[in-house]
Motif scaffolding. Sequence first.
Motif, PDB file in Angstrom:
ATOM      1  N   THR A 350       1.342  -0.631  -2.288  1.00 26.61           N
ATOM      2  CA  THR A 350       2.636  -1.259  -1.903  1.00 26.61           C
ATOM      3  C   THR A 350       3.813  -0.336  -1.798  1.00 26.61           C
ATOM      4  O   THR A 350       4.533  -0.636  -0.546  1.00 26.61           O
ATOM      5  CB  THR A 350       2.550  -2.583  -2.650  1.00 26.61           C
ATOM      6  N   GLU A 351       3.818   0.284  -2.494  1.00 24.95           N
ATOM      7  CA  GLU A 351       5.096   0.942  -2.153  1.00 24.95           C
ATOM      8  C   GLU A 351       5.139   1.612  -0.933  1.00 24.95           C
ATOM      9  O   GLU A 351       6.843   1.479  -0.225  1.00 24.95           O
ATOM     10  CB  GLU A 351       5.634   1.623  -3.769  1.00 24.95           C
ATOM     11  N   SER A 352       4.357   2.713  -1.111  1.00 24.10           N
ATOM     12  CA  SER A 352       4.335   3.169  -0.026  1.00 24.10           C
ATOM     13  C   SER A 352       4.880   2.528   1.378  1.00 24.10           C
ATOM     14  O   SER A 352       4.957   3.170   2.657  1.00 24.10           O
ATOM     15  CB  SER A 352       2.946   4.139   0.401  1.00 24.10           C
ATOM     16  N   ILE A 353       4.389   1.707   1.912  1.00 21.06           N
ATOM     17  CA  ILE A 353       3.936   0.725   2.746  1.00 21.06           C
ATOM     18  C   ILE A 353       5.507   0.149   3.176  1.00 21.06           C
ATOM     19  O   ILE A 353       6.138  -0.194   4.094  1.00 21.06           O
ATOM     20  CB  ILE A 353       3.378  -0.495   2.823  1.00 21.06           C
ATOM     21  N   ALA A 362       0.780   4.879   6.070  1.00 20.35           N
ATOM     22  CA  ALA A 362       0.071   3.578   5.753  1.00 20.35           C
ATOM     23  C   ALA A 362       1.553   2.841   6.272  1.00 20.35           C
ATOM     24  O   ALA A 362       1.129   1.763   6.881  1.00 20.35           O
ATOM     25  CB  ALA A 362       0.322   3.775   4.413  1.00 20.35           C
ATOM     26  N   ALA A 363       2.643   2.635   5.560  1.00 18.83           N
ATOM     27  CA  ALA A 363       3.707   2.618   6.628  1.00 18.83           C
ATOM     28  C   ALA A 363       3.970   2.385   8.175  1.00 18.83           C
ATOM     29  O   ALA A 363       4.551   1.277   9.062  1.00 18.83           O
ATOM     30  CB  ALA A 363       5.388   2.898   6.132  1.00 18.83           C
ATOM     31  N   LEU A 364       3.982   3.140   8.885  1.00 25.51           N
ATOM     32  CA  LEU A 364       3.460   4.025  10.374  1.00 25.51           C
ATOM     33  C   LEU A 364       2.518   2.632  10.206  1.00 25.51           C
ATOM     34  O   LEU A 364       2.717   2.747  11.846  1.00 25.51           O
ATOM     35  CB  LEU A 364       3.242   5.358  10.710  1.00 25.51           C
ATOM     36  N   LEU A 365       1.814   2.886   9.611  1.00 25.97           N
ATOM     37  CA  LEU A 365       0.575   2.469   9.749  1.00 25.97           C
ATOM     38  C   LEU A 365       0.993   0.945  10.645  1.00 25.97           C
ATOM     39  O   LEU A 365       0.318  -0.051  11.741  1.00 25.97           O
ATOM     40  CB  LEU A 365      -0.285   2.214   9.748  1.00 25.97           C
ATOM     41  N   TYR A 366       1.173  -0.138   9.570  1.00 29.65           N
ATOM     42  CA  TYR A 366       1.842  -1.166   9.542  1.00 29.65           C
ATOM     43  C   TYR A 366       2.626  -1.695  10.363  1.00 29.65           C
ATOM     44  O   TYR A 366       2.873  -2.237  11.310  1.00 29.65           O
ATOM     45  CB  TYR A 366       2.227  -1.151   7.937  1.00 29.65           C
ATOM     46  N   ASP A 367       4.007  -0.413  10.669  1.00 30.09           N
ATOM     47  CA  ASP A 367       4.517  -0.921  11.567  1.00 30.09           C
ATOM     48  C   ASP A 367       3.533  -0.928  13.354  1.00 30.09           C
ATOM     49  O   ASP A 367       4.372  -1.328  14.280  1.00 30.09           O
ATOM     50  CB  ASP A 367       6.200   0.380  12.053  1.00 30.09           C
ATOM     51  N   ALA A 368       3.648   0.264  13.621  1.00 27.75           N
ATOM     52  CA  ALA A 368       2.267  -0.018  14.682  1.00 27.75           C
ATOM     53  C   ALA A 368       1.368  -0.960  14.591  1.00 27.75           C
ATOM     54  O   ALA A 368       1.323  -1.635  16.506  1.00 27.75           O
ATOM     55  CB  ALA A 368       1.150   1.197  14.652  1.00 27.75           C
ATOM     56  N   LEU A 369       1.027  -1.651  14.242  1.00 25.44           N
ATOM     57  CA  LEU A 369       0.281  -3.040  14.399  1.00 25.44           C
ATOM     58  C   LEU A 369       1.887  -4.406  15.049  1.00 25.44           C
ATOM     59  O   LEU A 369       1.363  -4.753  15.981  1.00 25.44           O
ATOM     60  CB  LEU A 369      -0.214  -3.434  13.390  1.00 25.44           C
TER      61      LEU A 369
END
Length: 834
Positions: A350-353, A362-369
Motif C-alpha cells: 500500500t505504501e509503494s502505491i 505498482a504506483a505507475l500501474l495504478y496511475d496507468a489505470l
Amino acid sequence: MANVSVAAEWQLLYDRYYRKPEIYQMKWKHVDLSRNKVACASFGGPIAVIRDDSKIVQLYAESALRKLRIFNSAGILLSETVWKHPGGRLIGMSWSDDQTLICIVQDGTIYRYNIHAELIEPNMSMGQECFEQNVVECVFWGNGVVCLTEGGQLICIFDFKTMKPSKLPDVPGLAEDDLLQPICLTVREPKYTMSGIAEVLVAVGDDIFVVEEDMVQTIRFDEPSVDDSEMQNDDSGNLIGVVQKMIVSPNGKFLTLFTHDGRIVVVDMETKQIAIDYSCESALPPQQMAWCGMDSVLLYWDEDLMMVGPVGDPVHYFYDEPIILIPECDGVRILSNTNLEFLQRVPDSTESIFKIGSTSPAALLYDALDHFDRRSAKADENLRLIRSSLSEAVESCIDAAGHEFDVTRQRALLRAASYGQAFCSNFQRERVQETCRTLRVLNAVRDPAIGIPLSIQQYKLLTPVVLISRLINANCHLLALRISEYLDMNKEVVIMHWACAKITASPSTPDSHLLEILLDKLQLCKGISYAAVATHADNCGRRKLAAMLVEHEPRSTKQVPLLLSIGEEDTALVKATESGDTDLVYLVIFHIWQKRPPLEFFAMIQGRVLARDLFVAYARCHKHEFLKDFFLSTGQIHEVAFLLWKESWDMGKNPMASKGSPLHGPRIKLIEKARNLFSQTKEHTFESKAAEEHAKLLKIQHELEASTKQAIFVDSSINDTIRTCIVLGNNRAAIKVKTEFKVSDKRWYWLKAFALATIKDWAALEKFSKEKRPPMGFRPFVEACIDADEKAEALKYIPKLSDLVERGEVCPAYKTCTWIIGLDMYKIYRNLLV
C-alpha cells in the motif's frame, strides 16, 4: 490526487507509516466505556459490557439491575442477561479462544457465558486460597488466567478446557505485609516458552520474577546493545527501577516496561538487552498498554494515545472520550463510545502505491489505470516504463487490495491488477481470483449486521473453518452456508447446527410442520447425520420429532442407538435385524433385556429369527436359567430338557464331584427331570430312554465308587464300567451291569476277554473260554492275547478258529499259506507267530 488523499491519513513514526481507518460507527446507545467493565474478543470478536460495581456511577434512564450485555464489534446487541451472582465484585472478565466469556469474582468463583449470554454450567472455582483470601487482580491470556490474592498467592489455570487451578510458588515481596509496594503482572503464553507452559512475570518494586509451575527466577536486564546507537537516552544504566506496568509482545520475545520515573523500556527476553528506552512526559502509569503489531508500543492516558517506536519521536492521537485498546496480530483495534478504529502499520504494498511522490512500478500501474479510464495515452507510456517489473506491480496491487477495508479502494486496486495482468503473460491468473474470493468473504463478515472486522492477515491466521464456526455460534447460518458453498467447504456442520438451533427456537411449532422445514434443508447435504439432529430434538423434549427424524438416518450404526435412547425398542430391533449387523442386534437385545419384563422380551424376539438365534447362542453360554424360561414360554420343552442334561454334565466337571460327593444326587435329579420333559413329546422318545439309562448308570457307578473307594467309574461308558469291574475282580458287579443294561453275549465275551488279558490272568481267560461255546467263536481270545503281546497264549486259541478267512484276518501272514490246506494248521501258525 487520489494518492495524496490516501496518504494524508497516515502518520509517520520514524520511517514507518501508520494508518487508523474508521471501521464502524458504533450502533449502541447510552454505553459509556468509563462506567463499565469491557471485555473484547480478538479476531473481531464480540464485546461484553457490564456496569463496573467498583465505581460510583450515575444511573440515567436504565434499570438499577446490573446487566451483562454482549455486542458485536459494530455495537449491535447480540444478547443480554441480568447479573445476579454472589461472590463479591467482578474482578475481571475475558473471552477465551473459543469465545466463551470467563468472569471471575472476588471469592474466586468462575462464571462462564456463551455468546448468547447463556450461563454455562457448572460454575468453577479458582480454589480454596482464592475463596479465603479474595482475588485482587487477574491477568488473562488466550486460554488461561492467573489470579493474585490479597495474601500474595498466585493461582493459575493453564487451560480453560480442564479448569484445574494450580498454586504457583511463592514470590518474594508478595506477602501481605509487602503489598504496599507497586506490583504488576503479565503472562508469556505457552507457545512462546521453552517448557510449553505459561510463564507469569511478576514485578515487585524494582525486581522482576519469572514464575513457572514449580520454580521462581529473578531476571535482570543489561545496558542497551552497541547497535542501538540512535536511542533517545544514551545514559540508561543497568537498573531499570520500579516497574509500574508491563506487557509481553505478541511473539513473546520482548517485554515492555513502564517505570516509576516515566520511562518506557523494551527488553529482549532472550538476550536480556534493552532495545528501546524512552522517557515519557508523564510519570503516571498509563491506563492501558498494548503492542501494535511488532513495530511499536501504544500507551494510553486520559485523552492521549501515544505510539512509541524503536527510533524517532512518538506519535500522539488525542481522544475526547474513553477508549479500549484491543491488540490483534497485525495492529490494534481502538474502541470508543462512538466508533471502532483499526490502527496498523501501512503495508509495504500500500505504501509503494499511495505514498506521495512514489514512482514504484505498482504506483505507475495504478496511475496507468487512471489514465486508461480517462482515455489518455499516458497509460501506455506508464506501462512501457514498468514492462520489466510488471509482474511485481500486479502482485503489489493485489496485496494492497487484500489489506484494504474500503470496498471502493479494493475494486480500484484489483482493476489495476487485472489491467496490468492483461499485459503480463507469465503471471499466475489464479492469484487475482483467490484474492477476490477472500475479499468477498471478508466484506461479508465486516458488514455491521455481522460485525466481524477481520483483516486479511487475521483471516488467514484464524482460518475459514474457525470463521464459519464462529458464524454458526452467532446464529448467522445463512452467511455461514453461503461462505461454505463459495469456498467449496463441507456444509454439513452449518446445516446441522442450524437444524439444532431451529429445534431449540421452535418449541411451539408442531412436529410434523417442523419436520418438513428441517428435511427441506437437511436434504441439501448428502450423508448428513440425521441421528445427531434427532439426538438434539430428544434432548429438547421433542421425542416424537426425534423418532421421525431418525427414520431418515441411512446408517444403522447411528440410527439404532438413538432409537434405543428415545425408547423406540421395537423399531430399533427391526432396524438392527434388517442391517444384519450382529453387534447392533446384541446391543438391542441387551438393552431390551434390561428394560422390559421377561415375557415381553421373549415375545419381541420370538418372531425375529436372527435376534432369537443370537439370544439363544449367548444364553446357552451364560444364562441357562433365563434361557429355560424362554423355552418354556415358547413351548420348547425338549430344549429345556437338553439344557438340564447339559447342566448335569457340567456339574460332573466340578472338582467337588468326587467319591462320595453330594453332587451326584443333584446330577441324577437333573437327568431325571430331563427324562420327564423328553417323555412329554412324542418326537423325543429316544432321548427320554437315553436319559433314563444315563441316570440308572450314574447310580450304579456311584455305588461302585462308594464300595470300591475309587473314583474311576462315574461318567464312564457301560463297556468301560464292565471292563473296570472285571479288572478289579468284581465279576458280580460286572454281571449286574450286563443284566441291567441288557448287554449282549457277544459284547460280554469281547469285554471280559480283553479285561482278563489286560490283567494277564491267562488261567481265568482259558477257564472263561471253556465255560461254553463263545457266541462269536474264539476270535476275541486270540485278539486279546495278541493285543497283550502274548503270542504263546494266542496259539492256544488259533486252532479253534473254524473259518480260514477269520484265521487270515487274525494273522495276515496266513493269507499267503491258504493253499497248504492239508498241512498241520497248528504248526503253521506256531511258525508264523514265532
